[in-house]
Design a protein around this motif. Sequence first.
Motif, PDB file in Angstrom:
ATOM      1  N   UNK A   1      41.778  61.042   1.262  1.00 14.16           N
ATOM      2  CA  UNK A   1      42.863  61.854   1.824  1.00 14.16           C
ATOM      3  C   UNK A   1      44.109  61.001   2.050  1.00 14.16           C
ATOM      4  N   UNK A   2      43.894  59.818   2.543  1.00 16.36           N
ATOM      5  CA  UNK A   2      45.003  58.904   2.779  1.00 16.36           C
ATOM      6  C   UNK A   2      45.722  58.561   1.479  1.00 16.36           C
ATOM      7  N   UNK A   3      44.967  58.521   0.401  1.00 19.29           N
ATOM      8  CA  UNK A   3      45.533  58.195  -0.909  1.00 19.29           C
ATOM      9  C   UNK A   3      45.968  59.440  -1.687  1.00 19.29           C
ATOM     10  N   UNK A   4      45.833  60.603  -1.096  1.00 19.80           N
ATOM     11  CA  UNK A   4      46.156  61.874  -1.755  1.00 19.80           C
ATOM     12  C   UNK A   4      45.388  62.027  -3.066  1.00 19.80           C
ATOM     13  N   UNK A   5      44.125  61.629  -3.059  1.00 19.14           N
ATOM     14  CA  UNK A   5      43.312  61.734  -4.272  1.00 19.14           C
ATOM     15  C   UNK A   5      41.916  62.256  -3.953  1.00 19.14           C
TER      16      UNK A   5
END
Length: 166
Positions: free
Chosen positions: A55-59
């Motif tokens: 989620x932090x990496x938007x992946x």
Amino acid sequence: MRLLNLKSGLFLRRRNSDSPLSARPQPEEAQKWSESFAALMASKYGSSLYRAFLLREFSNENLEFWLAVEDYKNSKPQKMAAKAQQIYNDFVAVQASKEVNLDSETRLLILTNVQSNSLDSHTFDRAQRRIQHMMERDSYLRFLQSKLFLELAFPERYSSSSDVSD
């Protein structure tokens, strides 16, 4: 009480309670996650932490797809058609809101199965294997190199008194 700040608005607290994700895992448990993707996903804490990392990496769409397929495979037969259609709409269809990277042959095979209602627990196996392979070669390896993982698995080497920010 120490906070692990994941930059995504998610916080995991170290405390004692009955919730499986409330207490930090022991370093030995975290170290097992590096043995295989399956070991990471078998751990409730590990899979939740990996999800937060993605989620932090938007992946996170690959993991969401993988988890949706796991849920689908464990569904009652009468619910499979609706779940298969939902997975197709959310992840497989071209321009889907959470579209995953699949080849056209795999997409067509899934579409054919979903439209013909010839569904079983193996409907998404090929796609799930491809997505898992992509995660194992990319985001899973990045997770194992992240401060977040390293501080849990090897606290004697990587812990600091400040919040984890990576």
